[in-house]
Design a protein around this motif. Structure first.
Motif, PDB file in Angstrom:
ATOM      1  N   UNK A  39       0.813  -1.215   0.000  1.00 24.90           N
ATOM      2  CA  UNK A  39       0.000   0.000   0.000  1.00 24.90           C
ATOM      3  C   UNK A  39       0.843   1.260   0.000  1.00 24.90           C
ATOM      4  N   UNK A  40       1.927   1.248   0.740  1.00 20.64           N
ATOM      5  CA  UNK A  40       2.686   2.483   0.917  1.00 20.64           C
ATOM      6  C   UNK A  40       3.426   2.928  -0.345  1.00 20.64           C
ATOM      7  N   UNK A  41       3.338   2.152  -1.405  1.00 23.67           N
ATOM      8  CA  UNK A  41       3.832   2.626  -2.702  1.00 23.67           C
ATOM      9  C   UNK A  41       2.882   3.654  -3.303  1.00 23.67           C
ATOM     10  N   UNK A  42       1.624   3.623  -2.860  1.00 29.65           N
ATOM     11  CA  UNK A  42       0.603   4.496  -3.432  1.00 29.65           C
ATOM     12  C   UNK A  42       0.173   5.625  -2.493  1.00 29.65           C
ATOM     13  N   UNK A  52       0.404   7.052   1.943  1.00 29.59           N
ATOM     14  CA  UNK A  52       0.944   6.812   3.281  1.00 29.59           C
ATOM     15  C   UNK A  52       0.037   5.881   4.076  1.00 29.59           C
ATOM     16  N   UNK A  53       0.634   4.973   4.811  1.00 25.63           N
ATOM     17  CA  UNK A  53      -0.107   4.135   5.745  1.00 25.63           C
ATOM     18  C   UNK A  53       0.164   4.706   7.138  1.00 25.63           C
ATOM     19  N   UNK A  54      -0.882   5.130   7.821  1.00 24.76           N
ATOM     20  CA  UNK A  54      -0.729   5.815   9.104  1.00 24.76           C
ATOM     21  C   UNK A  54      -1.130   4.893  10.249  1.00 24.76           C
ATOM     22  N   UNK A  55      -0.259   4.769  11.228  1.00 23.60           N
ATOM     23  CA  UNK A  55      -0.545   3.990  12.423  1.00 23.60           C
ATOM     24  C   UNK A  55      -0.681   4.907  13.624  1.00 23.60           C
ATOM     25  N   UNK A  56      -1.510   4.505  14.581  1.00 21.29           N
ATOM     26  CA  UNK A  56      -1.711   5.265  15.809  1.00 21.29           C
ATOM     27  C   UNK A  56      -1.557   4.322  16.999  1.00 21.29           C
ATOM     28  N   UNK A  57      -0.711   4.702  17.958  1.00 23.24           N
ATOM     29  CA  UNK A  57      -0.563   3.957  19.211  1.00 23.24           C
ATOM     30  C   UNK A  57      -0.870   4.937  20.335  1.00 23.24           C
ATOM     31  N   UNK A  58      -2.034   4.777  20.938  1.00 21.10           N
ATOM     32  CA  UNK A  58      -2.470   5.749  21.932  1.00 21.10           C
ATOM     33  C   UNK A  58      -2.336   5.232  23.368  1.00 21.10           C
ATOM     34  N   UNK A 110       5.877  -0.641  12.741  1.00 24.25           N
ATOM     35  CA  UNK A 110       7.147  -0.091  12.252  1.00 24.25           C
ATOM     36  C   UNK A 110       7.160   0.049  10.736  1.00 24.25           C
ATOM     37  N   UNK A 111       6.331  -0.720  10.048  1.00 25.00           N
ATOM     38  CA  UNK A 111       6.265  -0.634   8.591  1.00 25.00           C
ATOM     39  C   UNK A 111       5.429   0.549   8.108  1.00 25.00           C
ATOM     40  N   UNK A 112       4.653   1.144   9.001  1.00 23.08           N
ATOM     41  CA  UNK A 112       3.787   2.256   8.594  1.00 23.08           C
ATOM     42  C   UNK A 112       4.612   3.444   8.120  1.00 23.08           C
ATOM     43  N   UNK A 113       4.042   4.207   7.206  1.00 24.97           N
ATOM     44  CA  UNK A 113       4.720   5.399   6.686  1.00 24.97           C
ATOM     45  C   UNK A 113       4.872   6.459   7.763  1.00 24.97           C
ATOM     46  N   UNK A 114       3.832   6.632   8.567  1.00 20.53           N
ATOM     47  CA  UNK A 114       3.833   7.606   9.660  1.00 20.53           C
ATOM     48  C   UNK A 114       3.216   6.950  10.883  1.00 20.53           C
ATOM     49  N   UNK A 115       3.833   7.170  12.033  1.00 18.09           N
ATOM     50  CA  UNK A 115       3.342   6.590  13.274  1.00 18.09           C
ATOM     51  C   UNK A 115       3.060   7.714  14.270  1.00 18.09           C
ATOM     52  N   UNK A 116       1.812   7.782  14.716  1.00 21.49           N
ATOM     53  CA  UNK A 116       1.370   8.787  15.682  1.00 21.49           C
ATOM     54  C   UNK A 116       1.274   8.123  17.048  1.00 21.49           C
ATOM     55  N   UNK A 168       2.456  13.118   2.741  1.00 29.95           N
ATOM     56  CA  UNK A 168       2.669  12.200   1.633  1.00 29.95           C
ATOM     57  C   UNK A 168       3.570  11.033   1.987  1.00 29.95           C
ATOM     58  N   UNK A 169       3.895  10.238   0.982  1.00 33.74           N
ATOM     59  CA  UNK A 169       4.737   9.059   1.169  1.00 33.74           C
ATOM     60  C   UNK A 169       6.179   9.513   1.404  1.00 33.74           C
ATOM     61  N   UNK A 170       6.836   9.037   2.467  1.00 39.62           N
ATOM     62  CA  UNK A 170       8.231   9.430   2.722  1.00 39.62           C
ATOM     63  C   UNK A 170       9.150   8.996   1.580  1.00 39.62           C
ATOM     64  N   UNK A 171      10.255   9.719   1.436  1.00 38.24           N
ATOM     65  CA  UNK A 171      11.238   9.328   0.415  1.00 38.24           C
ATOM     66  C   UNK A 171      11.797   7.945   0.718  1.00 38.24           C
TER      67      UNK A 171
END
Length: 291
Positions: free
Chosen positions: A147-150, A152-158, A172-178, A247-250
């Motif tokens: 998915x992250x080729x297309x 960002x995959x966003x994860x949330x750990x609250x 850890x594979x997510x594009x962005x982790x909140x 967006x998707x990280x470099x």
């Protein structure tokens, strides 16, 4: 009572994101009025394995999947319910998450971008369904990477459980982790480390020490999470919207193996502290990794 009644439930009023159950966390992230649950509790897709061990099932197997929009864009949000089996992953709950990500991937491959969000609140694989849980986590991880080729995959750990085991690898594979300060992220939980390595290695009752090592603030300071936010519904939602805007990280963290290995080599296990970890993996080092 039916799924339409469930969808029409009262809007979220609480300010705390952590205090919300999984279904309301999902609803809070989606634009108002767009929440549409897939395979909800009224579909009664339950674990076939838990009753064999005398465990009462939950009708949605502790996994909530919903489609809707985030900031006006199509989205799918998946959440695990920590109140059921500690948010652990079994055959059904894991398949629901993996299937949701795979459907989003199919849409993205066809040119219809769907924003994927995963709310990680899990101790990892459900011991009663160990091999099945591991298999579906692998499917989930494969879907995140595809998915992250297309998008960002966003994860949330609250909080309150955190994110451990195989699901920590998915996070850890997510594009962005909140993360929030109350969140925790690690391969093994404190109790497991104490059990296997002894109390001299880690005292699981020392809560302050645990959060210094694997808490959300530490993970953000060492570049293993991207956004540290307060425990507030709007703050979490804003961080998710901002993550998609970036967006998707470099280069994703999982694509920077050599850089991380070099930093690990600089750490002396005998003298490692939360502060030394920040010095090696801090903002400047993490910025270099992401460039």
């Amino acid at each position: 009572m039916n799924s339409a009644v469930l969808q029409a439930a009262a809007p979220v009023l609480a300010d705390s994101f952590i205090e919300l159950p999984a279904r309301e966390r999902v609803r809070a992230l989606l634009d108002p009025g767009t929440f549409r649950e897939l395979l909800g509790p009224f579909d009664r897709i339950e674990s076939p394995w838990l009753p064999l061990q005398g465990i009462v099932c939950q009708a949605d197997d502790g996994a909530v999947i919903a489609r809707g929009t985030i900031d006006g864009e199509p989205a799918v949000v998946a959440a695990l319910e920590s109140a059921f089996q500690g948010g652990s992953i079994g055959e059904v709950s894991g398949s629901k998450l993996a299937g949701a990500l795979e459907l989003a991937l199919r849409d993205c491959e066809r040119g219809r971008i769907v924003r994927p969000v995963v709310l990680f609140e899990t101790g990892g694989v459900r011991l009663q369904e160990a091999n099945l849980g591991l298999a579906v986590i692998a499917e989930m991880q494969a879907a995140i990477v595809a998915l992250r080729r297309y998008v960002p995959v966003v994860g949330v750990i609250a909080g309150m459980v955190g994110c451990f085991g195989g699901m920590s690898l998915a996070a850890a594979l997510c594009s962005h982790l909140v993360v929030t300060k109350q969140g925790r992220l690690g391969m093994n939980g404190p109790e497991v480390i104490e059990q296997e390595a002894g109390i001299d290695e880690l005292d699981s009752s020392d809560k302050r020490r645990i959060w210094q090592l694997i808490g959300g603030e530490q993970r953000a300071a060492t570049g293993l999470a991207d956004s540290l936010v307060d425990d507030d519904v709007q703050a979490v939602r804003t961080a998710v919207v901002d993550a998609f805007a970036r967006g998707v990280p470099k280069a994703h963290r999982s694509e920077q193996v050599d850089a991380y290995l070099a930093r690990l080599a600089a750490i002396d296990p005998q003298t490692v502290t939360p502060d030394t970890m920040r010095a090696v993996f801090g903002a400047d080092a993490s910025a270099q990794i992401k460039e």
